[in-house]
Motif scaffolding. Structure first.
Motif, short mmCIF file in Angstrom:
data_model
loop_
_atom_site.label_atom_id
_atom_site.label_comp_id
_atom_site.label_asym_id
_atom_site.label_seq_id
_atom_site.Cartn_x
_atom_site.Cartn_y
_atom_site.Cartn_z
N VAL A 1 6.76 -4.87 -6.36
CA VAL A 1 5.40 -5.35 -6.09
C VAL A 1 5.36 -6.87 -6.20
CG1 VAL A 1 3.00 -5.33 -6.92
CG2 VAL A 1 4.31 -3.19 -6.83
N ILE A 2 6.01 -7.40 -7.23
CA ILE A 2 6.05 -8.86 -7.43
C ILE A 2 6.76 -9.54 -6.28
CG2 ILE A 2 7.07 -10.66 -8.88
CD1 ILE A 2 6.51 -8.84 -11.30
N ALA A 3 7.90 -8.96 -5.83
CA ALA A 3 8.65 -9.54 -4.72
C ALA A 3 7.82 -9.59 -3.45
CB ALA A 3 9.94 -8.75 -4.50
N MET B 1 -5.33 7.47 -3.70
CA MET B 1 -5.92 6.37 -2.95
C MET B 1 -6.22 5.19 -3.86
SD MET B 1 -6.84 5.23 0.01
CE MET B 1 -6.85 6.74 0.99
N GLY B 2 -6.68 5.47 -5.09
CA GLY B 2 -6.98 4.40 -6.03
C GLY B 2 -5.73 3.62 -6.40
N GLY B 3 -4.62 4.31 -6.64
CA GLY B 3 -3.37 3.63 -6.96
C GLY B 3 -2.87 2.80 -5.79
N MET B 4 -3.03 3.32 -4.58
CA MET B 4 -2.61 2.58 -3.39
C MET B 4 -3.41 1.28 -3.25
SD MET B 4 -2.64 3.77 0.62
CE MET B 4 -4.43 3.54 0.76
N LEU B 5 -4.72 1.38 -3.42
CA LEU B 5 -5.58 0.19 -3.31
C LEU B 5 -5.30 -0.81 -4.43
CD1 LEU B 5 -8.99 1.83 -2.29
CD2 LEU B 5 -7.42 0.53 -0.82
N SER B 6 -4.97 -0.28 -5.61
CA SER B 6 -4.67 -1.17 -6.74
C SER B 6 -3.43 -2.02 -6.47
CB SER B 6 -4.47 -0.34 -8.01
OG SER B 6 -4.08 -1.16 -9.09
N VAL B 7 -2.35 -1.39 -5.98
CA VAL B 7 -1.12 -2.13 -5.68
C VAL B 7 -1.36 -3.09 -4.51
CG1 VAL B 7 1.27 -1.92 -4.90
CG2 VAL B 7 0.36 -0.32 -6.60
N PHE B 8 -2.12 -2.64 -3.52
CA PHE B 8 -2.48 -3.50 -2.39
C PHE B 8 -3.18 -4.77 -2.88
CE2 PHE B 8 -5.54 -4.95 0.76
CZ PHE B 8 -4.82 -4.94 1.95
N PHE B 9 -4.13 -4.61 -3.79
CA PHE B 9 -4.89 -5.74 -4.32
C PHE B 9 -3.99 -6.66 -5.14
CE2 PHE B 9 -7.46 -7.56 -7.81
CZ PHE B 9 -8.33 -8.35 -7.06
N ILE B 10 -3.09 -6.08 -5.95
CA ILE B 10 -2.19 -6.89 -6.78
C ILE B 10 -1.28 -7.74 -5.89
CG2 ILE B 10 -0.23 -6.80 -8.37
CD1 ILE B 10 -1.57 -4.36 -9.66
N CYS B 11 -0.77 -7.17 -4.81
CA CYS B 11 0.08 -7.93 -3.88
C CYS B 11 -0.69 -9.11 -3.28
CB CYS B 11 0.58 -7.02 -2.75
SG CYS B 11 1.85 -5.84 -3.26
N ALA B 12 -1.96 -8.87 -2.93
CA ALA B 12 -2.79 -9.94 -2.36
C ALA B 12 -3.03 -11.04 -3.38
CB ALA B 12 -4.11 -9.37 -1.86
N VAL B 13 -3.32 -10.66 -4.63
CA VAL B 13 -3.58 -11.65 -5.68
C VAL B 13 -2.31 -12.46 -5.98
CG1 VAL B 13 -4.17 -11.96 -8.12
CG2 VAL B 13 -5.47 -10.36 -6.72
N LEU B 14 -1.16 -11.79 -6.01
CA LEU B 14 0.10 -12.50 -6.25
C LEU B 14 0.40 -13.50 -5.14
CD1 LEU B 14 2.37 -9.58 -7.54
CD2 LEU B 14 1.67 -11.59 -8.84
N ALA C 1 0.83 -1.20 0.00
CA ALA C 1 0.00 0.00 0.00
C ALA C 1 0.87 1.26 0.00
CB ALA C 1 -0.92 -0.01 1.22
N ALA C 2 1.94 1.24 0.80
CA ALA C 2 2.84 2.39 0.85
C ALA C 2 3.53 2.60 -0.50
CB ALA C 2 3.89 2.18 1.96
N LEU C 3 3.92 1.50 -1.14
CA LEU C 3 4.55 1.59 -2.45
C LEU C 3 3.57 2.14 -3.49
CD1 LEU C 3 7.08 0.99 -4.16
CD2 LEU C 3 6.21 -1.33 -4.50
#
Length: 360
Positions: free
Chosen positions: A271-273, A42-55, A32-34
């Motif tokens: 993000v992938i890591a 806020m939308g970009g933060m939530l998007s990266v947060f979601f991608i990390c969870a999906v990965l 989320a911080a990244l």
């Protein structure tokens, strides 16, 4: 040993997954911080947060069989080397395979230095991802041949006395005395797939597959020599440094598919890591639980399902040299095979229990 098993059986699920949950919270917070640092929204933060969870979910789904095979090897290792694999090994798995490995691919493929590769990953993620995708063919060939050797070695074993799919496994055991039969099966498979590729791709595919095959054989040889030396020097139990190296190469082969597939969700290395690192912690937790709870002995066909899933994954990696196969298919396929083997094990346990009750 009975006391240890009794203590292990008393441990709840939370005990085994405590560190995985902690790493999940830290990882998602970092994601989320990244996302906020990258986009400032806020939308970009939530998007990266979601991608990390999906990965993380992707890594877990692809690694059920990895945890079972790790547990199968760990149960024959000394407690000292078990601890080393579950501590140093997880550091190598998370940072080595999820960060260093993708950087090395770019270093080799693009002919640039490690620092330039890191800068490229941070400043031009699209170019970085394109290099990773271009390197997919040799990675798939290498990982496919290595994993196929792992799977076939389990079934072509003259000492194997438990069969799940009777007619397949009994036949493979019957011919296990033929020297090099697993190598022959892998080579024939590689030759078949290479014929469907363009000449220039066929050479790359075949060369990488041979290296995967040689890596398996070399790890087996080196592992045997190292473990024999340890037994001579200290009387250590079978499964020391050699088994550690085997598990590390095995984890690397399992990780190929997830690392490459992750670029379909994000082109950002960090993000992938984070996402794959979270998933790797759950694999570690599942491995510890399987070893301490003795799950592999309680469910007699669970290992069989894992090794069938490994062979299926190796074939999928070969097929990906011809066309794209979604990672969700890979993950669900392996999970389905393991689920069916677990169901078969439960049915067998019930039949044995019913027979014992009847005899009593």
């Amino acid at each position: 040993m009975q006391t240890d098993n009794a203590a292990a059986s008393g441990k709840g699920m939370l005990h085994y997954f405590k560190w995985a949950f902690i790493v999940t919270l830290i990882g998602l917070a970092l994601g989320a911080a990244l996302g906020w640092q990258m986009t400032g929204t806020m939308g970009g933060m939530l998007s990266v947060f979601f991608i990390c969870a999906v990965l993380a979910v992707l890594e877990i789904s692809l690694s059920f069989d990895n945890a079972i095979v790790n547990a199968n090897k760990l149960k024959s290792m000394s407690p000292v080397w078990q601890h080393r694999f579950l501590t140093w090994g997880i550091v190598i798995a998370v940072f080595g395979m999820r960060v260093i490995f993708p950087l090395l691919i770019v270093v080799i493929a693009a002919g640039i230095g490690p620092w330039q590769a890191l800068v490229l990953a941070a400043s031009k993620p699209a170019d970085y991802a394109a290099i990773m995708r271009d390197a997919h063919l040799p990675i798939a060939a290498f990982g496919g041949s290595f994993l196929m050797m792992v799977g076939l070695s389990f079934f072509f074993d003259h000492e194997k006395d438990v069969h799940w799919v009777q007619w397949i496994e009994a036949t493979m055991q019957r011919y296990s005395g033929i020297r090099g039969i697993e190598v022959a099966v892998v080579l024939v498979t590689v030759l078949i797939f290479s014929r469907f590729l363009r000449p220039e791709d066929s050479q790359v595919f075949f060369r990488a597959a041979i290296w995967g095959l040689l890596t398996f054989l070399l790890v087996e040889v080196v592992g045997g020599l190292l473990d024999h030396s340890q037994q001579m020097l200290s009387g250590a139990a079978k499964g020391g440094l050699g088994a550690f190296l085997y598990l590390e190469v095995l984890d690397a082969s399992f990780s190929f598919d997830g690392v490459i597939g992750a670029f379909a969700l994000s082109q950002n290395l960090f993000v992938i890591a984070i996402g794959l690192g979270i998933g790797a912690m759950y694999v570690r937790s599942m491995t510890i639980m399987l070893v301490e709870q003795g799950t592999l002995t309680q469910y007699r066909y669970l290992e069989h399902g894992a090794f069938y899933a490994i062979i299926a994954l190796s074939i999928i990696m070969f097929l990906q040299s011809l066309f794209h196969i979604p990672e969700v298919v890979t993950g669900l396929g392996g999970a389905a095979l393991i689920g069916v083997s677990l169901w078969s094990s439960i049915r067998w346990n019930r039949r044995v229990g019913d027979s014992a009750d009847s005899a009593g």
